[in-house]
Motif scaffolding. Structure first.
Motif, PDB file in Angstrom:
ATOM      1  N   ALA A   3       0.832  -1.208   0.000  1.00 20.69           N
ATOM      2  CA  ALA A   3       0.000   0.000   0.000  1.00 20.69           C
ATOM      3  C   ALA A   3       0.855   1.243   0.000  1.00 20.69           C
ATOM      4  O   ALA A   3       0.595   2.197  -0.724  1.00 20.69           O
ATOM      5  CB  ALA A   3      -0.919  -0.017   1.222  1.00 20.69           C
ATOM      6  N   SER A   4       1.924   1.252   0.823  1.00 22.11           N
ATOM      7  CA  SER A   4       2.787   2.420   0.884  1.00 22.11           C
ATOM      8  C   SER A   4       3.488   2.629  -0.439  1.00 22.11           C
ATOM      9  O   SER A   4       3.633   3.742  -0.918  1.00 22.11           O
ATOM     10  CB  SER A   4       3.822   2.237   2.006  1.00 22.11           C
ATOM     11  N   PHE A   7       1.179   4.241  -2.902  1.00 20.08           N
ATOM     12  CA  PHE A   7       0.981   5.667  -2.629  1.00 20.08           C
ATOM     13  C   PHE A   7       2.150   6.475  -3.125  1.00 20.08           C
ATOM     14  O   PHE A   7       2.006   7.518  -3.737  1.00 20.08           O
ATOM     15  CB  PHE A   7       0.803   5.923  -1.134  1.00 20.08           C
ATOM     16  N   GLU A   8       3.367   6.013  -2.819  1.00 19.34           N
ATOM     17  CA  GLU A   8       4.540   6.784  -3.180  1.00 19.34           C
ATOM     18  C   GLU A   8       4.614   6.991  -4.692  1.00 19.34           C
ATOM     19  O   GLU A   8       5.207   7.931  -5.166  1.00 19.34           O
ATOM     20  CB  GLU A   8       5.800   6.069  -2.690  1.00 19.34           C
ATOM     21  N   GLU A  37      -4.828   7.981  -3.376  1.00 19.04           N
ATOM     22  CA  GLU A  37      -4.213   8.114  -2.066  1.00 19.04           C
ATOM     23  C   GLU A  37      -2.999   9.029  -2.175  1.00 19.04           C
ATOM     24  O   GLU A  37      -2.047   8.732  -2.888  1.00 19.04           O
ATOM     25  CB  GLU A  37      -3.801   6.758  -1.507  1.00 19.04           C
ATOM     26  N   THR A  40       0.220   8.600   2.996  1.00 18.87           N
ATOM     27  CA  THR A  40       0.077   7.363   3.761  1.00 18.87           C
ATOM     28  C   THR A  40      -0.239   7.696   5.213  1.00 18.87           C
ATOM     29  O   THR A  40      -0.092   8.849   5.659  1.00 18.87           O
ATOM     30  CB  THR A  40       1.363   6.535   3.722  1.00 18.87           C
ATOM     31  N   ASN A  42       1.522   6.806   7.725  1.00 17.43           N
ATOM     32  CA  ASN A  42       2.795   7.218   8.309  1.00 17.43           C
ATOM     33  C   ASN A  42       3.023   8.713   8.114  1.00 17.43           C
ATOM     34  O   ASN A  42       3.378   9.443   9.052  1.00 17.43           O
ATOM     35  CB  ASN A  42       3.926   6.414   7.652  1.00 17.43           C
ATOM     36  N   LYS A 273      -5.224  -1.089  -4.463  1.00 17.42           N
ATOM     37  CA  LYS A 273      -4.439  -1.017  -3.237  1.00 17.42           C
ATOM     38  C   LYS A 273      -4.806  -2.202  -2.349  1.00 17.42           C
ATOM     39  O   LYS A 273      -5.934  -2.320  -1.903  1.00 17.42           O
ATOM     40  CB  LYS A 273      -4.725   0.287  -2.491  1.00 17.42           C
TER      41      LYS A 273
END
Length: 276
Positions: A3-4, A7-8, A37, A40, A42, A273
């Motif tokens: 998922a991260s 997003f990146e 998205e 994230t 984070n 995702k």
């Protein structure tokens, strides 16, 4: 953590129903928006830590800077007096510096582990396109053009926000550490370094407060296109319409792989995702 990674790369969240052909989609899902998205979890936590500590630093620092202002004196009393305000101020400063150090480790980790391409990281750096976008925006605001700039993942406004904080933390953090331990630093420098640190810390704090309230708050939350609040800071996502409005160049880049592949089963530039 796929998922991260998605997003990146600026990908979007698409449900299985979104992947189906329009005629195959359930009636209850045909009108559901596709979500891109942007941040994230984070990154959102890092941002919350930054703005909460900044708010606390302002509330505990300005009463010490302007002791003659009655309203600020009330805040000082609620903070536990001068001693309590100093403790809260230093605690918030320590958390902000830890957040800053973590942010740099986080970015380095993404690059080293290949979780984000260097070209995408470079999108945060100011470039010639930002100057062109600024001029085009001025022409648009003054009525000389009907077209707004075609912003990419980060506009010049967002880059200014990011690098202003980055530069400001060095000044605020460095001068704050000197003021926190004046006896230690006076062993290595003349007494003037303490006075210089005080002026730098005090004036940069006022500049940061004005930049946040006048520049950041308006552009992010009070702008007519997002008023009364841009929810991306806690949802971390944008709709397709918001992407086309605020980041059309990024949206166009996400369309390119889809256009080359000629796929008919998913919206342009979108990947599913997976839960992490």
């Amino acid at each position: 953590m796929e998922a991260s990674r998605e997003f990146e790369r600026g990908q979007a969240v698409v449900t299985p129903a979104d992947r189906a052909e329009p005629a195959e989609r359930p009636a209850s899902t045909r009108s559901e928006p596709v979500w891109f998205e942007r941040f994230t979890l984070n990154q959102r936590i890092q941002h919350v830590a930054l703005f909460t500590t900044f708010t606390l630093l302002v509330l505990t620092g300005f009463p010490l800077k302007y002791p003659d202002v009655d309203a600020l004196n009330t805040i000082l009393i609620l903070s536990g007096g001068v001693r309590g305000a100093r403790i809260l101020h230093r605690a918030a400063a320590a958390i902000m510096l830890l957040d800053f150090f973590y942010h740099n480790i986080y970015l380095s980790s993404l690059l080293l582990r290949g979780r984000v391409r260097r070209q995408e990281m470079f999108l945060l750096l100011p470039g010639p396109k930002d100057a062109r976008d600024l001029l085009q925006n001025l022409r648009y605001f003054l009525g000389f053009s009907a077209e707004r700039p075609c912003f990419d993942r980060f506009s010049y406004v967002e880059k200014f926000d990011y690098w202003a904080v980055y530069w400001g933390i060095f000044i605020m953090g460095g001068s704050g550490v000197i003021l926190w331990f004046p006896e230690f630093w006076s062993q290595f420098f003349e007494l003037d370094i303490i006075r210089i640190a005080y002026v730098a810390h005090s004036d940069e704090a006022l500049l940061a407060f004005l930049a946040i309230t006048c520049w950041h708050m308006y552009n992010v939350h009070l702008n007519p296109r997002t008023f009364p609040m841009n929810r991306v800071w806690y949802t971390g996502r944008l709709t397709r319409e918001e992407m086309l409005l605020h980041h059309p160049a990024q949206y166009e880049r996400l369309q390119e792989p889809h256009s080359r592949a000629g796929s008919r089963t998913s919206p342009p530039g979108l990947e599913r995702k997976e839960s992490s």
